[in-house]
Design an enzyme around this catalytic site. Structure first.
Site, mmCIF file in Angstrom:
data_model
loop_
_atom_site.group_PDB
_atom_site.id
_atom_site.type_symbol
_atom_site.label_atom_id
_atom_site.label_comp_id
_atom_site.label_asym_id
_atom_site.label_seq_id
_atom_site.Cartn_x
_atom_site.Cartn_y
_atom_site.Cartn_z
ATOM 1 N N HIS A 32 0.841 -1.204 0.000
ATOM 2 C CA HIS A 32 0.000 0.000 0.000
ATOM 3 C C HIS A 32 0.875 1.253 0.000
ATOM 4 O O HIS A 32 0.618 2.203 -0.752
ATOM 5 C CB HIS A 32 -0.906 -0.037 1.237
ATOM 6 C CG HIS A 32 -1.727 1.182 1.438
ATOM 7 N ND1 HIS A 32 -3.055 1.278 1.066
ATOM 8 C CD2 HIS A 32 -1.423 2.386 2.000
ATOM 9 C CE1 HIS A 32 -3.522 2.468 1.384
ATOM 10 N NE2 HIS A 32 -2.552 3.159 1.956
ATOM 11 N N GLU A 33 1.903 1.254 0.843
ATOM 12 C CA GLU A 33 2.767 2.436 0.933
ATOM 13 C C GLU A 33 3.610 2.616 -0.325
ATOM 14 O O GLU A 33 3.813 3.737 -0.796
ATOM 15 C CB GLU A 33 3.662 2.334 2.170
ATOM 16 C CG GLU A 33 2.926 2.204 3.490
ATOM 17 C CD GLU A 33 1.869 3.278 3.714
ATOM 18 O OE1 GLU A 33 2.008 4.390 3.145
ATOM 19 O OE2 GLU A 33 0.907 3.006 4.437
ATOM 20 N N HIS A 90 1.526 4.215 -2.892
ATOM 21 C CA HIS A 90 1.443 5.670 -2.705
ATOM 22 C C HIS A 90 2.596 6.361 -3.430
ATOM 23 O O HIS A 90 2.406 7.377 -4.115
ATOM 24 C CB HIS A 90 1.516 6.021 -1.213
ATOM 25 C CG HIS A 90 0.180 6.090 -0.533
ATOM 26 N ND1 HIS A 90 -0.881 6.799 -1.038
ATOM 27 C CD2 HIS A 90 -0.252 5.549 0.644
ATOM 28 C CE1 HIS A 90 -1.922 6.697 -0.215
ATOM 29 N NE2 HIS A 90 -1.563 5.938 0.800
ATOM 30 N N GLU A 96 -6.633 6.717 -1.218
ATOM 31 C CA GLU A 96 -6.492 5.506 -0.408
ATOM 32 C C GLU A 96 -7.058 4.283 -1.121
ATOM 33 O O GLU A 96 -6.470 3.195 -1.061
ATOM 34 C CB GLU A 96 -7.174 5.699 0.951
ATOM 35 C CG GLU A 96 -6.448 6.648 1.870
ATOM 36 C CD GLU A 96 -4.989 6.280 2.042
ATOM 37 O OE1 GLU A 96 -4.692 5.105 2.367
ATOM 38 O OE2 GLU A 96 -4.128 7.161 1.827
#
Length: 290
Positions: free
Chosen positions: A144-145, A148, A223
């Protein structure tokens, strides 16, 4: 909060400093003898708005390390540290970005990514996250990071924040000029009066809150995209769904305010929340499976 103000706080501080310096140097010459020079004001607002946002972006990584107490690791330590670094490296290669710095910080379950450039970023996870999740779930959070970073989310947030700052500075001064003119009608003045100064200060605050709501809305949309990015990097969605479900039962750790938009969890606020509710994120991933 134990740690406060990161990107947004630095942005606000820089804008204030730029405003003071502009006043001392006489740069803010949008108020002329003939009235308000809208072109000059727009240029001033643009410099003020994007100046704060860009400087905040450039300072984001060192401030993140300092404020969260991040210990940078290179994989030469424990087996767990080696696994974290190799996981970040694998995802970075898949995403086509440079290897980010990797760090661990003490605290309750959370993680974040930050940095001004895709090829010079930072991914950090908390000790609480590592202790409270399975490896599959931690891997999903790391994905997930990395997503980003690959999506350029810090730059996107900087652009949005810069546009919002510009409108706040521009509108507050236009309205302040109108209010001051109404209060001082019939009087002879060589410059703005108290009505202008008070109105500008009040509107900087009120419009700043409105801008924060808009920025938070954009952050919530990112998100969902980062959740999908994690699923794509892992080749399956279930680990990210499991990680979100587990986070829903945990008390998320506090991140500095400016890092909340880049973390894995956020507070429960509505308009100012940088993250959607966990339930909505899980539902979005589940529906994407069809």
């Amino acid at each position: 909060m134990k740690r406060i103000f990161l990107f947004l706080a630095t942005n606000l501080a820089v804008v204030v400093v730029l405003g003071v310096v502009a006043s001392l140097l006489g740069v803010n010459r949008y108020l002329t003898a003939n009235g308000l020079n809208l072109g000059a004001l727009l240029g001033f607002a643009f410099i003020m708005g994007f100046g704060g946002a860009i400087i905040s972006l450039l300072l984001s990584k060192p401030i993140a390390k300092w404020s969260s107490g991040v210990q940078v690791i290179d994989g030469s330590g424990s087996p767990d540290e080696r696994w974290i670094v190799e996981t970040v490296r694998r995802f970075a290669d898949q995403a086509g970005i440079g290897m980010p710095e990797v760090g661990i910080f003490q605290g309750e379950p959370n993680a974040f990514a930050t940095g001004a450039f895709k090829n010079n970023a930072l991914v950090a996870v908390s000790t609480g996250l590592l202790q409270g999740m399975t490896r599959d779930e931690v891997e999903a959070v790391i994905g997930h990071e990395v997503a980003h970073i690959a999506n350029g989310d810090m730059v996107t947030m900087t652009l949005i924040q810069g546009v919002m700052n510009t409108f706040v500075v521009f509108l507050s001064r236009v309205i302040g000029y109108v209010v001051d003119g109404w209060l001082s009608r019939g009087e002879q003045r060589n410059g703005p009066g108290i009505g202008y100064m008070v109105t500008t200060i009040v509107l900087d605050i009120l419009l700043g809150f409105l801008a924060a709501i808009i920025v938070a809305w954009f952050s919530r949309q990112r998100e969902f995209r980062a959740d999908r990015g994690s699923a794509q990097l892992m080749g399956r969605r279930q680990p990210m769904i499991n990680a979100l479900a587990r986070l829903g039962g945990m008390v998320p750790g506090d991140l500095p305010r400016g890092l909340q938009s880049m973390g894995i969890t956020s507070g429960v606020g509505k308009l100012f929340s940088t993250h959607p509710p966990i339930e909505e994120r899980i539902a979005a991933l589940q529906s994407a499976q069809a």
